[in-house]
Design an enzyme around this catalytic site. Sequence first.
Site, short mmCIF file in Angstrom:
data_model
loop_
_atom_site.label_atom_id
_atom_site.label_comp_id
_atom_site.label_asym_id
_atom_site.label_seq_id
_atom_site.Cartn_x
_atom_site.Cartn_y
_atom_site.Cartn_z
CE LYS A 275 -3.93 -1.70 2.77
NZ LYS A 275 -4.98 -1.61 1.74
NE ARG A 349 -10.74 -10.07 -1.32
CZ ARG A 349 -11.10 -9.27 -2.30
NH1 ARG A 349 -11.44 -9.76 -3.48
NH2 ARG A 349 -11.16 -7.96 -2.12
N1 BES Z 1 -7.99 -3.58 4.65
C1 BES Z 1 -8.20 -3.28 3.29
C2 BES Z 1 -9.54 -2.57 3.03
C3 BES Z 1 -9.71 -1.20 3.64
C4 BES Z 1 -9.51 -0.07 2.87
C5 BES Z 1 -10.17 -1.05 4.93
C6 BES Z 1 -9.72 1.18 3.41
C7 BES Z 1 -10.36 0.19 5.48
C8 BES Z 1 -10.15 1.31 4.73
C9 BES Z 1 -8.20 -4.55 2.45
O1 BES Z 1 -7.38 -5.56 2.91
C10 BES Z 1 -7.69 -4.17 1.11
O2 BES Z 1 -6.56 -3.77 1.02
N2 BES Z 1 -8.53 -4.29 0.10
C11 BES Z 1 -8.17 -3.95 -1.22
C12 BES Z 1 -8.74 -5.00 -2.15
C13 BES Z 1 -8.22 -4.92 -3.55
C14 BES Z 1 -6.75 -5.29 -3.60
C15 BES Z 1 -9.03 -5.87 -4.41
C16 BES Z 1 -8.75 -2.58 -1.54
O3 BES Z 1 -9.84 -2.28 -1.06
O4 BES Z 1 -8.08 -1.81 -2.23
MN MN Z 2 -5.40 -5.40 2.24
#
Ligand code: BES
Ligand code: MN
Length: 499
Positions: A275, A349
């Site tokens: 990230k 997931r």
């Molecule tokens: N923990 C994040 C989702 C999240 C984003 C929670 C903002 C709280 C605030 C999750 O693990 C994630 O990174 N999801 C990705 C999924 C994508 C790679 C398909 C996302 O939402 O970008």
């Molecule tokens: Mn994530």
Amino acid sequence: MKFHVAEASPAEIAASWLIVGCFEGESLSPELMELDELLGGQLSRLSTRDGWPSKRGESLTLHDVPSIKADRLLIVNYGDESSPDLSKTYEILSGVLRKVASKEKQSAALTIPACLIEKFGETVLLERFAECATTACASQAIYRKERDRFELTEVNILGLPESPSNEEAIQRGRILGESINLTRELVNRHPNDIYPETFAARAVDAVVSHGVTGKILDEHLIENEKMGALMAVARGSARPPRVVVLEYRGAGEDSPTIGLVGKGVTFDSGGLSLKPSASMISMKADMAGAATVLGIVHACAKLELPVNILAVIGLVENMTGPSAYKLGEVLTARNGTTIEVHNTDAEGRLVLADALSYAVDHKADRLIDFATLTGACVVALGEELTGAFTNQQEWCDQVIQATRDSDELIWQLPMYDFYADQLKSDFADCKNIGTRWGGAITAAKFLEKFVDDVPWVHLDIAGAAYSEKECASRDAGGTGAMVRSIVGLLSSLNEESSK
Ligand code: BES
Ligand code: MN
Ligand code: ZN
């Protein structure tokens, strides 16, 4: 914090703060009229001047008011008297009590406006007010040298009779407030303080003395369980994973078992699909689903609700260490499904897949999972709402109704079959991400592969669980979203079965 209900007149109660409501419009509330008479019409006169709290949420503090025993009188405007709003009232009262609780050794006496009692009933109000006072006094600034919030020494709620049912309502509100505080605190703790091992220990510690049996699966037991998806996420971290299984059996053997499953990613760096910093800063809160499950179990057990709960909490840290899972890797989940990894940031997931299948195999009759799962859900619904997804409408309707009864915001998203097409893989049963479009839904479609036919509701709390900004009614940080609603749901389930 001591709570009392008393029929005493507001003027007669000694307290640091006497808190009395007023409303928009000309006339004084009945509670203020009573005081106005004692004060020779001073309040009526003030109410026509500048500085009077004439709009919802405004307040006025008067010091050294003659003929009342309290040190100060705080008059707060609760809005429109003709359509009393419990959720707004709660917010406004939270704001007032947070201010009152910012100094040590304060006590409060407060009146509950008659129009609210008329509309919602004594016990509902007492419960909400006690919950409100309990959360308002808890600070989120847990690492500061100087505390900025203190428990009130005493809270007197005036104008209602002291009765067993009123006492119980206060007790319920206090327990709910403490459970919300527990969820918030865990979310706010930094990631080197709360990680899989320490979360697991805290979780068991918080509930075992209340008739809950707790089991911690360490990395060896997790391996024996063949939780290949969850383990893959944990591999990049120096911290070993944990799975916490909590069982609370408050109802008879023929009553259904409700499975509560939580995403507990104690820090989500994104893994090799790293990230950017701006998105990573709040990822200590990626265990909010786990903390929500714990808060709910804590409340249900302390309330001794006649309900059976099986809670499964998957705890990992998603990091980039030398053994980190890679893109293109194919994982075998606990239920045998093979998953091709297309993005290591879609880790939640994977954790939930194995936790859900564990709950299904351990005879959960209905499931709810809680997860800060997707940014896409926040894009779709904004920061305040929880997204709901289901494989069985009836169960989802019950969850949604419970959120309405508890004044929490939720919106259901569709689950058409075709969304799952995005998850097809060339090499495995599925991949762990879809396209850019409908990301919150494809995540839910992924989870659906692990719940068999058990009625299941997935709650995406990515927006609602954590707030970067403070507001009048609460600090920045963990919000405790969904704790009140689901505890409400679980208490109404038992009403049904005892009929
Ligand atoms: N923990 C994040 C989702 C999240 C984003 C929670 C903002 C709280 C605030 C999750 O693990 C994630 O990174 N999801 C990705 C999924 C994508 C790679 C398909 C996302 O939402 O970008
Ligand atoms: Mn994530
Ligand atoms: Zn995550």
